[in-house]
Design an enzyme around this catalytic site. Structure first.
Site, PDB file in Angstrom:
ATOM      1  N   HIS A 124       0.836  -1.196   0.000  1.00 28.58           N
ATOM      2  CA  HIS A 124       0.000   0.000   0.000  1.00 28.58           C
ATOM      3  C   HIS A 124       0.874   1.250   0.000  1.00 28.58           C
ATOM      4  O   HIS A 124       1.922   1.299   0.633  1.00 28.58           O
ATOM      5  CB  HIS A 124      -0.931  -0.002   1.220  1.00 28.58           C
ATOM      6  CG  HIS A 124      -1.989  -1.034   1.120  1.00 28.58           C
ATOM      7  ND1 HIS A 124      -3.227  -0.775   0.588  1.00 28.58           N
ATOM      8  CD2 HIS A 124      -1.992  -2.343   1.444  1.00 28.58           C
ATOM      9  CE1 HIS A 124      -3.950  -1.866   0.600  1.00 28.58           C
ATOM     10  NE2 HIS A 124      -3.217  -2.846   1.118  1.00 28.58           N
ATOM     11  N   ARG A 139      16.799 -15.339   7.723  1.00 31.72           N
ATOM     12  CA  ARG A 139      18.249 -15.447   7.562  1.00 31.72           C
ATOM     13  C   ARG A 139      18.620 -16.916   7.502  1.00 31.72           C
ATOM     14  O   ARG A 139      17.947 -17.750   8.120  1.00 31.72           O
ATOM     15  CB  ARG A 139      18.973 -14.777   8.715  1.00 31.72           C
ATOM     16  CG  ARG A 139      18.648 -13.293   8.831  1.00 31.72           C
ATOM     17  CD  ARG A 139      19.649 -12.582   9.722  1.00 31.72           C
ATOM     18  NE  ARG A 139      19.282 -11.203   9.989  1.00 31.72           N
ATOM     19  CZ  ARG A 139      19.422 -10.199   9.139  1.00 31.72           C
ATOM     20  NH1 ARG A 139      19.896 -10.398   7.959  1.00 31.72           N
ATOM     21  NH2 ARG A 139      19.071  -8.971   9.496  1.00 31.72           N
ATOM     22  N   THR A 179      12.565 -11.335   2.911  1.00 31.71           N
ATOM     23  CA  THR A 179      12.680 -10.001   2.336  1.00 31.71           C
ATOM     24  C   THR A 179      13.792  -9.916   1.299  1.00 31.71           C
ATOM     25  O   THR A 179      13.948  -8.886   0.655  1.00 31.71           O
ATOM     26  CB  THR A 179      12.951  -8.956   3.431  1.00 31.71           C
ATOM     27  OG1 THR A 179      14.169  -9.295   4.099  1.00 31.71           O
ATOM     28  CG2 THR A 179      11.802  -8.897   4.437  1.00 31.71           C
TER      29      THR A 179
END
Length: 163
Positions: A97, A159, A144
């Protein structure tokens, strides 16, 4: 008892749907003309498969398992390989968003998930990420950045494990 719906029922609406694929009581199907489901896939109750208007395609390879309440959301293209397992509650999304107007969304980059990947329960894969063949993402991890083939990642942000 959940209603079982084979891919044959949905075939005319989808971009493509492979032989032997089964979809059980999805929560939401959006932009199905841009969704391609391979052969022998299992999509379980509560799944949310969405390709935003004007957005990229959502492509799922053969023999891939989508557990209960899996949410796949494509504004930029999302590709999931063959023989993958996405456990219950997994979210894979290539949109976010807008910071100034929360009603507007924008793409965050294509997502590519290789073959034989396991995404643990309630894990999250964000836009712009590639997960290599045979990788494992632990439960509740938030991916990510890219994950190498065969690598295991855990945590927030995800990780590599020391093993």
């Amino acid at each position: 008892m959940g209603r079982l719906i084979t891919g044959v029922v949905y075939a005319p609406a989808f971009g493509s749907i492979g032989e032997g694929s089964v979809i059980v009581r999805p929560r939401r199907l959006q932009g199905v003309e841009r969704i391609h489901l391979g052969a022998g896939c299992s999509v379980f109750e509560g799944a949310w498969l969405a390709s935003e208007p004007g957005g990229g395609e959502l492509r799922i390879g053969n023999n891939t398992y989508l557990g209960h309440d899996v949410h796949l959301h494509a504004l930029d293209p999302v590709t999931i390989g063959s023989d993958c397992v996405l456990a219950d509650g997994v979210f894979v999304g290539s949109s976010d968003h807008d910071r100034d107007d929360r009603h507007r969304v924008h793409g965050t980059g294509a997502i590519t998930i290789g073959d034989r990947v396991f995404l643990g329960q309630r894990s999250v894969v964000l836009g712009g990420v590639t997960i290599g063949d045979g990788a494992t993402v632990g439960a509740h991890a938030v991916v990510t950045r890219d994950v190498a083939p065969g690598q295991t990642v855990v945590g927030i942000p995800a990780r590599p494990t020391g093993a």
